[in-house]
Structure formats: structure tokens, C-alpha cells
Design an enzyme around this catalytic site. Structure first.
Site, PDB file in Angstrom:
ATOM      1  N   ASP A 147      55.342 115.126 -78.238  1.00  0.00           N
ATOM      2  CA  ASP A 147      54.198 114.304 -77.841  1.00  0.00           C
ATOM      3  C   ASP A 147      54.447 113.553 -76.535  1.00  0.00           C
ATOM      4  OD1 ASP A 147      52.714 114.927 -80.175  1.00  0.00           O
ATOM      5  OD2 ASP A 147      53.894 113.467 -81.305  1.00  0.00           O
ATOM      6  N   ASP A 162      54.366 110.672 -82.392  1.00  0.00           N
ATOM      7  CA  ASP A 162      55.692 110.183 -82.754  1.00  0.00           C
ATOM      8  C   ASP A 162      56.813 111.150 -82.402  1.00  0.00           C
ATOM      9  OD1 ASP A 162      55.133 112.162 -84.694  1.00  0.00           O
ATOM     10  OD2 ASP A 162      56.559 111.226 -86.075  1.00  0.00           O
ATOM     11  N   CYS A 202      51.999  76.322 -58.116  1.00  0.00           N
ATOM     12  CA  CYS A 202      50.667  76.860 -58.348  1.00  0.00           C
ATOM     13  C   CYS A 202      50.641  78.341 -57.983  1.00  0.00           C
ATOM     14  CB  CYS A 202      49.613  76.106 -57.530  1.00  0.00           C
ATOM     15  SG  CYS A 202      49.790  76.354 -55.746  1.00  0.00           S
ATOM     16  N   ASP A 225      48.152 112.858 -82.887  1.00  0.00           N
ATOM     17  CA  ASP A 225      49.024 113.923 -83.380  1.00  0.00           C
ATOM     18  C   ASP A 225      48.912 113.927 -84.901  1.00  0.00           C
ATOM     19  OD1 ASP A 225      51.192 115.830 -83.445  1.00  0.00           O
ATOM     20  OD2 ASP A 225      52.446 114.172 -84.116  1.00  0.00           O
ATOM     21  N   CYS A 258      51.855  79.454 -54.615  1.00  0.00           N
ATOM     22  CA  CYS A 258      53.311  79.600 -54.482  1.00  0.00           C
ATOM     23  C   CYS A 258      53.758  80.991 -54.928  1.00  0.00           C
ATOM     24  CB  CYS A 258      54.024  78.538 -55.319  1.00  0.00           C
ATOM     25  SG  CYS A 258      53.689  76.840 -54.826  1.00  0.00           S
TER      26      CYS A 258
END
Length: 844
Positions: free
Chosen positions: A638, A634, A11, A432, A14
Site C-alpha cells: 500500500d 496497512d 509576535c 485496502d 518576528c
């Protein structure tokens, strides 16, 4: 980051205990334990032996996942392999329980018949109940081993609650059985009615049933990840010694040549060296439209060749393939925790001890109020068995796992649970331009021939000379002409000339191609032609396009304009973001004209133009003051902004540095995937809130009900058996609710009612930092011979014009002027002329 398999957890208490124990080890900087996958991720300098020792000291087992576990990216998914033994245990226990219930309820309450030697012998009936109850307890001894081990290690868990409840019922019933031997007649029969042997067994059987349902549902949460792993081909057809041979996927090396026939899966990432075909890449990108592949095109592992023959060279194998990286990302994200999970973790850490305390207090209070010992014990046992820390512990990780799986199938990768949570809270998206909103490569947009020239003639001359150039604009014209099957004419004496142009001879006549300024320096324009050409070039430039002029034999042939074309889905994505209550901002290094044109085309609200890479992160930090900000890009430039943003979103076709810096990767490179990521994140967060609500409300209502607080008001009491049933179903309901996410389509757009935040106030005269905007003007100047000439021109301009700075170069024959307002060219030209030099116009 090292990953470990952890055994013995039952559980959330634990997992909290393991995290706490490992977190105390010197050198451990972070530890995250997943109850869902029974795994643990540890960061820091601590050794594996120290970490495993800490886990074992806490009462659990641990094993490091080494290279053998992950060979060729064969990730080990902790499937619920205990389901089968659980089912076997449940069936045997259920049969014994039914016999027990026949004795305890069928005969005692409803007078079902029994063999003659049981008639009138309550002690024999009680002994039979004890035997069957003990058999069920022995079969389900795991609860007692785990539960009491937790007590010994001072880390009680759910099994502790179950084992205490069952053991208390059994021990009290045994005591009652002994008391029966000292009584006779009606008193003995009365004691028979007070036995709880069936409760002791029923609790275990119902909890086992709950474990089966929970394990089965948990197994489904990893189905998406398993389906990705199943996509990976097992063999490949490669060229060896001039022959085609089929080899295991593990035997393919970088540089090997592999063959793809129709219907075959791509074994590893590679590049096409021969042939043409279309590939189905939907399993990676979520995009159903097949992708054309020809020479030098990239192919990715697990995509399917549809109709052609391809020969490819392997570029990435094993764990480096795109599919393997996707699997690794989804898998590792399951081991991380969302910030919202900390609430459940804190509660789970103290939940079981608190429940045991409440059960003892309940027992004592009922005794004090005059209730019988058996009744008070029943109330205490009910509290123990109705409390469910499992539901709390599973509320967040099951939703995260399913959400990640849904995202992976849609081509959206969340690198960790925090990214999956925070993406949905996005209020501002900074985009961008190049490669994100646009395709990242120029395309021909306009073809304007001169009055006495046809489009065919202009395009043929342009193609004939530009196909010899490697310039991106030349490549755009070449691609445009080839799509229209344009025939090329022989071009001789081709040259790249300084001044932004090229030249060559076609049919014995000199051809020039280049920027307007370059062509004006090579041929003579009539006044009307120059006026029209300048107006057209200015209009095209204002639309964010780059005009190129073509001349042959001293006369103008026409203008071809090219631009970095906007992606087909960019406008849709920006509109959907707006409808989700998200504000959009464009951050680009391009000039303001181009940025404005692109922003107007797609509907972006605010632009930041001419921004250096270092300045992008500054703007992100400013936007974060107005709301949760995501950055989508990309390129390498960036990366700082992606890191600075609350959520960094990398376009999948971008650079590795951008992808590494991001929190979310859009594998298909579609901007509409960005809106899908936000929708999926919001839906997952909503699902987590539902799970946490029901997990908390279940315990908030159930514990007082079991304790008997409602008895004086409504007369409602809870039998321990019903408490056990409720406990079992709580976790099952939480996991089942999380599985509903599999039905969610992140690309199905719906408007949001979220209120959009404000953006920084627009000011035409200042930049994002409140500083005056500047513009650059370059004037061509002849006559400068040395640094002293440069000084004279500089001083003349500074004296006569309001400028920020002036830089003159006698080598380039140029003067660069930085100002906060447009330069009056006539005034500048007069100042240069008075200084003894010749102005030659503003450079475009």
C-alpha cells in the site's frame, strides 16, 4: 531535519523575519518557525553555525537542540516559564500605575486629596506623574529593548508598536512639562490636563497583562503533549543475574527481561515470554476496553498491566518505543505549518511597517485638518497600540497544536500540520481490504457436516489433522476448535501434499483435507453428493469464503469455510464516511468475487479488484481527478498508494513502510478512527478559520477606529489606553478559542451537509483505466510431454476461442487462458481433445 530554540520573538512579524533570514542561507531548503513553541525546524545542508548566525543577524537568538536536549526522548517543550516574572513585573507596575492614576485622574479630574505641598503646584504633580511613569517604563524595559532592536535590524515587531506608542506619550508629556514652566495660572493647569504620562504607563501594564494571559493559554496548548510525556515510566523491574532489580528506564536495553505485576506500567515495548494478563492501552489507542495478553503478544510502553503477572523481553527502548514515536510525531507536527497559515504569514511579514506608516499618516492628517498636536498624537498612538500582529501569528499554530493533542489522546497521529488540514477536505476514501477492512487473518465462518456426520465429529477430525499444519486456514480451524475445547485425536504419517491439501492417519483411517479439487482427486463422490458439494463450495466462494473439504476412510465428512473476517467497526466506519459526504472505494489484489462480497458486507460503493501494488497508485491518481482522495492501508504493497494520495492514512498495526509513507497513523487500528480523524481535521480547520476571521476583523475594525475615521460619523474616539487593552485581549481570545478544541470528541458522530463528489463511472466491461476487463481460467490438461505439446494446445485454443492470451505448461499440466469473457469449457475441452490431449476440468 534539525530543530532549534529561538529566543527574542514576540509576535508573528518576528517569526516571519526569522524564516526569511534563515531561508536566504545557502543550503537551506525549508524553514518553519513556530511562535507557539519558540522553535524552528530547518531542512537542508547548511551548518548550524550558519543558521544561528542568520538568526542573530536578524536580531534574535538561536540554539540547536542536540542529542543532550533529547536524551531518551525527553523532548524539550517550551513552556511559558516567563509567566512568573511577568506576573511579578505586572504587580509592581500595577501598584505604581495606581499611584500614577491617583495623581493624573484622581486628583486632576476628580479632585482627590493630595499632601499639602502638592496643592496649587501643577509642576510638582506633573513631576510625580513623570517619575511613576518612568518607573513603570524601566520595569518594562523589555518592550523597548526588543522594539528598538527590531527597528535597528529593520524588522519592527509588536514590541516596536508598543514601545513607540509608550515612548511617544512619555516624550510628548515631558515636552508639555517643560512648557508648563513658562506659563502660569489657568494656562499651566490646562497643560496639566494634556499630559499623557498615565497613557505611557497604562499601555505597558495592559500589554503585560495580555502577555500573561497569552502565555498561560499557550501553556495549555501543550498540556496534551506533556500528559503523554508524563505517562512514560521512570523505572523498570528487570532480571539481572537471576534477581529482580529496579533500574532507571534509561538502563533498560534490548533483550532485557522485565517484570510486570498488576498495576505496573510497561517500561518499554516488548513481547510476552511468560504469563497472561490484560493491559489498559487507552493512553495510546484511545480504546477503553482492556486487551488480553499471552505468550508472544506485544506490549507497549506506558500501558498498564491490570491483573496478571507477565514476564517480557524488551524489543524497543528509548526513542524507538511506540510512546516515544507518538510523542515525537506530535511534537514535530507542532513545528510545521498548515497551508492556510501562509495567508497570516504573508500579512504578518509586512504588518508592523504598514501599521507604523498608518500611524504616521493618521498623525499628519489630523494636524493638516487643524487638530491640536496632542490630539493628533493621541490618534497616532492609538493606531500603534491597537494593532495586533500576535493574534494573526497565533491563529493557526495554537489550533494545530491543540488539534494534534486531541488526536494523540484519541489514537490519531497527524505527522504534520498539512495532514491535519487536508484530512478534513477528503472527498473520496480508498480502502485496502486485508488488515484495513478485514482483520488480516482468516476465521472459521461455516461448519457444514455431511448427512451422516455430526459437527463435533467433523471439527474433531479437522482439528486433529490441521493443528499439524502451518497454513493460515489450518491455523483458523485450530483456533476455532481450541475455543470450543475440542479434543485432538492422534494423527500419524502427516503429510503436506501437492495440490492444496494434507493427509494423515487417524484411528487407522486415512484423512484428507484440502480444496474441493484436491478431495475429488482422492475420494469418489456420488453424483448427488458431488452436486451438493459443488453448489455449497460455489456459494461459499461467492461470499468471499474459502471452502475446505475433509474426508476420512474414503467418505466425505463435510466442509469448513474460512474467511478474512471483517473488523467489527468496518461497517460503522463506512456508513459514517458516507454520512460525512465521503465516497468509499475498495482497492484490493483479491479476486472480484471476494472483493464484491466484502464491499457488499460493509457498504462500499465501488471496487477495484485484482489490482497489483503498482496499479493501486494509478487508481489513486485517477480518483484524485474527481476529488480530494485519501488512501487507507496497512501493508507494504500500500506504500505507493499512500504516497500518491492527498492524504495517506496508515493502520497502526500495519508495516513500518506503510506507516512511514502515510501522513496520518491510526494507532488503534480501528477504521472508525479514520472517520474520527476527518471530523477532528474539519473541526480544527473550522477553529483556524474562526481565529483568522477574528484576528483580521479585529485589525480591520480597530485600526480605523483608532485612527479616528468614525469620529466625523459617530463621534467615537478611542483612547490609547483602551487600544492597549484591546490589543492585549485579542491574542488571549484567539488562544482561548483554540483551547475549545479540547472539548471536542472526534469519535462523536454527526452527519455532514457536504455534497458527495462523483466517482468514475462504473462499467462492467472495462477496468479503471477504460481497458477491457480480463479474467483468468485455468484448465487441467493431461498428456502434454514437451514444449511442442504446449504449442499444439495453445494453437488449438487460440483457433477455436476468443482469448487474449494462452499459456500452457507441460510440467504443471495446466493451461492458463486470459480472456475478456467467460470461457466455454465444452468448446475449450473439444479443442484440446482434437489436439490429442485430455482436459481434466477447470481449476477452482
Amino acid at each position: 531535519m534539525e530543530r532549534y530554540d529561538v529566543g527574542g520573538m514576540s509576535c508573528a512579524a518576528c517569526s516571519a523575519r526569522v524564516e526569511k533570514a534563515v531561508g536566504k542561507v545557502d543550503g537551506v531548503t525549508s524553514c518553519s518557525v513556530s511562535l507557539l513553541t519558540n522553535s524552528m525546524v530547518v531542512e537542508g545542508s547548511a551548518s548550524a553555525d550558519e543558521i544561528i548566525g542568520a538568526v542573530e543577524h536578524a536580531g534574535y537568538t538561536a540554539k540547536a537542540q542536540n542529542a543532550a536536549t533529547k536524551q531518551n526522548n525527553k523532548i524539550k517543550i517550551e513552556k511559558p516559564n516567563e509567566v512568573k516574572p511577568l506576573v511579578q513585573r505586572f504587580i509592581i507596575s500595577l501598584v505604581l500605575l495606581l499611584v500614577l492614576m491617583y495623581f493624573s485622574m484622581g486628583h486632576v479630574m476628580w479632585h482627590f486629596p493630595l499632601p499639602p505641598f502638592f496643592e496649587g503646584n501643577p509642576i510638582a504633580i506633573a513631576l510625580a506623574q513623570m517619575i511613576f511613569s518612568a518607573a513603570v517604563m524601566i520595569i518594562n524595559k523589555r518592550f523597548f529593548v526588543s522594539g528598538f532592536k527590531g527597528l535597528i535590524h529593520r524588522a519592527p515587531n509588536m514590541d516596536t508598536l508598543v514601545s513607540l506608542g509608550s515612548a511617544a506619550s512619555f516624550i510628548w508629556s515631558v515636552y508639555e512639562l517643560f512648557m508648563m514652566t513658562a506659563t502660569e495660572g489657568e494656562a499651566r493647569m490646562s497643560l496639566l490636563h494634556g499630559l499623557y504620562f498615565e497613557s505611557a504607563a497604562m499601555i505597558l501594564v495592559l500589554i503585560t497583562l495580555g502577555k500573561i494571559l497569552e502565555a498561560h493559554s499557550k501553556g495549555k496548548t501543550t498540556d496534551a503533549l506533556q500528559s503523554l510525556m508524563d505517562l512514560s515510566p521512570k523505572t523498570a523491574v528487570v532480571e539481572r543475574d537471576g534477581k529482580e532489580v529496579e533500574v532507571p528506564i534509561e538502563a533498560v536495553n534490548i533483550g532485557d527481561i522485565f517484570i510486570l505485576r498488576p498495576g505496573m506500567s510497561v517500561p518499554v515495548d516488548g513481547v510476552v515470554i511468560e504469563g497472561e494478563s490484560t493491559l489498559d492501552e487507552s493512553m495510546l489507542t484511545g480504546e477503553s476496553i482492556p486487551v488480553d495478553k499471552a505468550l508472544d503478544a506485544q506490549v507497549y510502553s506506558a500501558t498498564i498491566n491490570q491483573n496478571g503477572y507477565l514476564k517480557c523481553r524488551a524489543t524497543r527502548v528509548g526513542e524507538d518505543t511506540t510512546l516515544s514515536q507518538i510523542i515525537r510525531t506530535v511534537y514535530e507536527a507542532s513545528a510545521t505549518k498548515a497551508p492556510i497559515a501562509r495567508i497570516a504569514d504573508k500579512v504578518s511579514g509586512v504588518f508592523v511597517p504598514v501599521v507604523i506608516g498608518i500611524a504616521l499618516i493618521t498623525f499628519v492628517i489630523w494636524l493638516i485638518t487643524g487638530a491640536e498636536f496632542s490630539y493628533a498624537l493621541e490618534r497616532g498612538i492609538s493606531v500603534l497600540v491597537i494593532s495586533c500582529p500576535c493574534a494573526l501569528g497565533l491563529a493557526t499554530p495554537v489550533s494545530i497544536m491543540v488539534g494534534n493533542g486531541v488526536g494523540a489522546k484519541a489514537g490519531i497521529l497527524f505527522k504534520n500540520a498539512e495532514a491535519l488540514e487536508t484530512a478534513g477536505k477528503t472527498q473520496i476514501v480508498a480502502l485496502d481490504k486485508t488488515g484495513t477492512i478485514t482483520k488480516g487473518a482468516p476465521e472459521v465462518t461455516d461448519l457444514v457436516p455431511a448427512d451422516d456426520v455430526t459437527e463435533t465429529e467433523l471439527l474433531q477430525i479437522a482439528y486433529s489433522i490441521e493443528r499439524l499444519s502451518a497454513h493460515p486456514l489450518a491455523e483458523a480451524i485450530t483456533a476455532y476448535a481450541e475455543e470450543r475445547n475440542t479434543a485432538a485425536l492422534p494423527c500419524e504419517d502427516f503429510r503436506n501434499l501437492s495440490g492444496h491439501g494434507v493427509s494423515g492417519e487417524i484411528n487407522g483411517e486415512t484423512v484428507y483435507a484440502g480444496a474441493p479439487r484436491f478431495i475429488r482427486s482422492k475420494i469418489k463422490f456420488s453424483e448427488d453428493s458431488e452436486r451438493k458439494t459443488n453448489a455449497l463450495a460455489s456459494t461459499l466462494a461467492g461470499d468471499g469464503k474459502t471452502p475446505m473439504l475433509f474426508a476420512k476412510g474414503g467418505r466425505l465428512l463435510g466442509v469448513i469455510a474460512a474467511a478474512d473476517a471483517v473488523k467489527d467497526d468496518s461497517k460503522t466506519a463506512v456508513r459514517e464516511l458516507s454520512e460525512l459526504g465521503v465516497r468509499t472505494v475498495l482497492i484490493t489484489g483479491d479476486n472480484e468475487k471476494t472483493a464484491t462480497a466484502i464491499a457488499n458486507t460493509v457498504g462500499i460503493e465501488k471496487i477495484y479488484a485484482s489490482i497489483l501494488p503498482s496499479g493501486k497508485s494509478d487508481i489513486i491518481n485517477e480518483l484524485k481527478q474527481y476529488g480530494k482522495t485519501a488512501m487507507a492501508g496497512d501493508g507494504i504493497n500500500d506504500a505507493p498508494a499512500l504516497t500518491a494520495a492527498d492524504t495517506g492514512i496508515a493502520i497502526g498495526s500495519g508495516s513500518d513502510i506503510a506507516i512511514d509513507s502515510a501522513d496520518v497513523v491510526l494507532v488503534g487500528s480501528k477504521l472508525t478512527d479514520l472517520t474520527a480523524a476527518i471530523r477532528l481535521s474539519r473541526q480544527t480547520l473550522r477553529n483556524i478559520h474562526q481565529n483568522l476571521f477574528w484576528a483580521f476583523i479585529y485589525n480591520i475594525i480597530g485600526i480605523p477606529l483608532a485612527a479616528g475615521l468614525w469620529i466625523p460619523i459617530f463621534g467615537i474616539a478611542l483612547n490609547p489606553m483602551f487600544g492597549a487593552a484591546a490589543m492585549s485581549l485579542s491574542s488571549f481570545c484567539v488562544v482561548s478559542n483554540a483551547l475549545r478544541l479540547n472539548l471536542f470528541d472526534p469519535h462523536k458522530h454527526k452527519k455532514s451537509h457536504k455534497t458527495a463528489v462523483a466517482l468514475p463511472a462504473a462499467d462492467e466491461n472495462t477496468n479503471s483505466k477504460g481497458e477491457p476487463k480480463t479474467m483468468k481460467t485455468v484448465i487441467n490438461v493431461e498428456g502434454m510431454m514437451c514444449p511442442m505439446c504446449e504449442k499444439h494446445v495453445k494453437e488449438a485454443i487460440e483457433k477455436n476461442l476468443n482469448v487474449e492470451s494462452v499459456t500452457a505448461s507441460h510440467e504443471a499440466n495446466k493451461v492458463e487462458i486470459i480472456s475478456t469473457e467467460p470461457i466455454d469449457y465444452d468448446k475449450a475441452a473439444a479443442a484440446i481433445t482434437d489436439a490429442g490431449y485430455t482436459p481434466k476440468g477447470i481449476e477452482e
